[in-house]
Design a protein around this motif. Structure first.
Motif, PDB file in Angstrom:
ATOM      1  N   PRO A   9       0.851  -1.404  -0.148  1.00 31.09           N
ATOM      2  CA  PRO A   9       0.084   0.243   0.119  1.00 31.09           C
ATOM      3  C   PRO A   9       1.166   1.313  -0.326  1.00 31.09           C
ATOM      4  CG  PRO A   9      -0.124  -1.231   2.121  1.00 31.09           C
ATOM      5  CD  PRO A   9       0.973  -1.449   1.091  1.00 31.09           C
ATOM      6  N   VAL A  12       0.243   3.296   5.232  1.00 25.56           N
ATOM      7  CA  VAL A  12       0.048   2.261   5.945  1.00 25.56           C
ATOM      8  C   VAL A  12      -0.520   3.191   7.497  1.00 25.56           C
ATOM      9  CG1 VAL A  12      -0.159   0.593   7.894  1.00 25.56           C
ATOM     10  CG2 VAL A  12       1.865   0.120   6.237  1.00 25.56           C
ATOM     11  N   ARG A  13      -2.038   3.335   7.364  1.00 22.05           N
ATOM     12  CA  ARG A  13      -2.785   4.958   7.959  1.00 22.05           C
ATOM     13  C   ARG A  13      -3.010   3.806   9.740  1.00 22.05           C
ATOM     14  NH1 ARG A  13      -6.381   5.038   3.082  1.00 22.05           N
ATOM     15  NH2 ARG A  13      -6.427   2.796   3.728  1.00 22.05           N
ATOM     16  N   SER A  16      -4.774  -1.604  12.887  1.00 22.05           N
ATOM     17  CA  SER A  16      -5.216  -2.464  12.009  1.00 22.05           C
ATOM     18  C   SER A  16      -4.438  -2.784  11.118  1.00 22.05           C
ATOM     19  CB  SER A  16      -6.717  -2.687  12.260  1.00 22.05           C
ATOM     20  OG  SER A  16      -7.165  -2.389  10.887  1.00 22.05           O
ATOM     21  N   GLU A  17      -4.282  -1.589  10.440  1.00 26.20           N
ATOM     22  CA  GLU A  17      -3.983  -2.082   8.683  1.00 26.20           C
ATOM     23  C   GLU A  17      -2.151  -2.232   8.615  1.00 26.20           C
ATOM     24  OE1 GLU A  17      -6.418   1.323   5.999  1.00 26.20           O
ATOM     25  OE2 GLU A  17      -3.874   0.875   5.605  1.00 26.20           O
ATOM     26  N   ASP A  20      -2.258  -6.371   9.488  1.00 27.46           N
ATOM     27  CA  ASP A  20      -2.659  -6.960   8.993  1.00 27.46           C
ATOM     28  C   ASP A  20      -1.338  -6.917   7.731  1.00 27.46           C
ATOM     29  OD1 ASP A  20      -4.506  -8.760   6.749  1.00 27.46           O
ATOM     30  OD2 ASP A  20      -4.432  -6.744   5.848  1.00 27.46           O
ATOM     31  N   TRP A  21      -0.822  -6.320   6.955  1.00 26.55           N
ATOM     32  CA  TRP A  21      -0.051  -6.502   6.379  1.00 26.55           C
ATOM     33  C   TRP A  21       1.018  -7.155   6.893  1.00 26.55           C
ATOM     34  CZ3 TRP A  21       0.142  -5.688   1.445  1.00 26.55           C
ATOM     35  CH2 TRP A  21       1.111  -5.900   1.354  1.00 26.55           C
ATOM     36  N   ARG A  24       0.390 -10.349   6.820  1.00 22.12           N
ATOM     37  CA  ARG A  24      -0.043 -11.239   5.448  1.00 22.12           C
ATOM     38  C   ARG A  24       0.693 -12.507   5.016  1.00 22.12           C
ATOM     39  NH1 ARG A  24      -4.032  -8.673   1.018  1.00 22.12           N
ATOM     40  NH2 ARG A  24      -4.534  -7.419   3.132  1.00 22.12           N
ATOM     41  N   TRP A 324       6.203   5.146   4.371  1.00 20.75           N
ATOM     42  CA  TRP A 324       5.379   4.586   5.369  1.00 20.75           C
ATOM     43  C   TRP A 324       5.750   4.536   7.199  1.00 20.75           C
ATOM     44  CZ3 TRP A 324       5.542  -1.783   4.162  1.00 20.75           C
ATOM     45  CH2 TRP A 324       4.756  -1.541   3.272  1.00 20.75           C
TER      46      TRP A 324
END
Ligand code: NAP
Length: 349
Positions: A9, A12-13, A16-17, A20-21, A24, A324
């Motif tokens: 992405p 990364v906001r 939780s993002e 997740d990343w 993954r 990021w």
């Protein structure tokens, strides 16, 4: 798995993002995980790397439709880490690896990832550092005499090397400075000793600076640039690797475990300059940067060609992680506030 792994992405906001990343799995890991028999035990799973490592393994197994139980063992000083793991399908067991009887009662496993270590606080209590880095590995190795081990070590096992040489290699002498680093050498030697005695396969991974957005050497530099603190470049060079990539390689290194035990450096492909990285953060954060000191011609560096030659290099690009990180710092992301102290040159942590 034939699913396409999405591109990284732009930013990364939130956590939780980020989680997740970090968890993954890439197709390479999904394919590999099918060969790992259940359960996979992860010792020392409650720290900075363990939770995302355990969930990465679990998600890979789920994608592979492979029934793999992942058991995270730690004292769980951080109960939130325990809940986070359980919520994501990872079983947890609370145990102190310094307590031999407790280790004897841990569940059987053909595959063990070992993450326990102690670095910070060595100056105040060196005895504790030596105990954690020697007794705990002995208890774990004694408990699992037939299991395949991937045990984390650190690039600190090498002395400082010339920057021009591109980093220490696996065959170099383990003659570092300071009690923590020597206790880390002892951690490796204890595993080797038991590995020789039991003949079970082991891989020792000498990691240099995992980074994610809540901690790590890049966060340390970015935060200084953001707050206008001068950057000391005396320790002017380092290596690092995105933690998601490091965790994938730790799991896939199970394939490389052998008897007698084998050691690999685990880090990113390049020698990074503190000055250059700080200048890039200055651009990304739109803040001026000031420097103090002059770069020494030696640094704590390791060369990861051996491992990447076998299982490939870390896929996440440095510039992606810098973007990021800058965005995280600028937008008030949460930090663990556990500085790496990468500036240390006297071996005292
Ligand atoms: N992160 C990095 O950048 C980095 C760099 C170089 C090497 N490494 C190596 O990689 C390994 C994992 O890194 P990490 O950053 O996740 O380390 P970490 O944050 O220190 O996590 C290790 C965890 O082990 C657990 N532990 C310690 N003593 C224990 C004991 N007696 N019994 C059971 N559990 C115990 C602790 O969790 P509890 O309090 O829950 O028990 C601790 O949080 C470390 O061993 C380190 O040497 C990491």
């Amino acid at each position: 798995m034939n699913g396409v792994f999405p591109p990284a992405p732009e930013i990364v906001r939130d956590e939780s993002e980020l989680d997740d990343w970090l968890t993954r799995p890439r197709p390479e890991l999904v394919d590999f995980i099918r060969s790992v028999s259940s359960p996979l035990v992860i010792l020392g799973a409650g720290g900075k790397m363990g939770p995302t490592l355990a969930v990465l393994a679990k998600r890979a197994a789920q994608l592979a439709d492979h029934p793999l139980a992942v058991i995270a063992v730690s004292r769980f000083s951080d109960q939130a880490a325990r809940q986070w793991l359980e919520h994501r399908g990872v079983a947890t067991v609370s145990a102190d690896l310094l307590a031999r009887e407790a280790v004897q009662k841990l569940p059987d496993a053909a595959n063990v990832i070992y993450l326990v270590g102690l670095k910070f606080g060595t100056r105040e209590n060196p005895a504790r550092t030596w105990a954690v880095n020697t007794l705990a590995p002995a208890h774990a190795a004694e408990r699992y005499p037939q299991s395949r081990f991937v045990a984390l070590s650190t690039g600190n096992v090498y002395p400082f090397v010339s920057v021009a040489g591109g980093g220490a290699r696996e065959k170099d002498a383990l003659t570092p400075l300071g009690e923590y680093a020597n206790a880390a050498v002892a951690r490796e030697r204890i595993f080797e000793y038991f590995g020789q005695m039991h003949g079970n396969p082991m891989a020792l991974l000498r990691l240099n600076y995992a980074v994610e957005l809540r901690y790590g050497v890049l966060v340390d530099i970015a935060r200084k640039v953001f707050t206008g603190e001068a950057i000391d470049v005396t320790s002017g060079y380092f290596n690092c690797i995105w933690q998601g990539d490091a965790n994938e390689m730790i799991l896939r290194a199970l394939l490389l475990a052998s008897s007698p035990p084998v050691a690999f450096n685990l880090t990113g492909p390049s020698v990074l300059s503190v000055r250059t990285i700080a200048a890039r953060f200055s651009e990304l954060l739109d803040r001026p940067v000031t420097f103090v000191g002059t770069e020494s011609d030696t640094a704590l560096l390791s060369n990861s060609e051996c491992l990447s030659g076998i299982i490939g290099s870390a896929p996440t690009s440095l510039d992606t992680v810098l973007r990021w990180t800058a965005n995280w710092v600028q937008n008030g992301g949460r930090f663990l506030n556990r500085p790496t102290h990468f500036e240390v040159r006297d071996g005292k942590y």
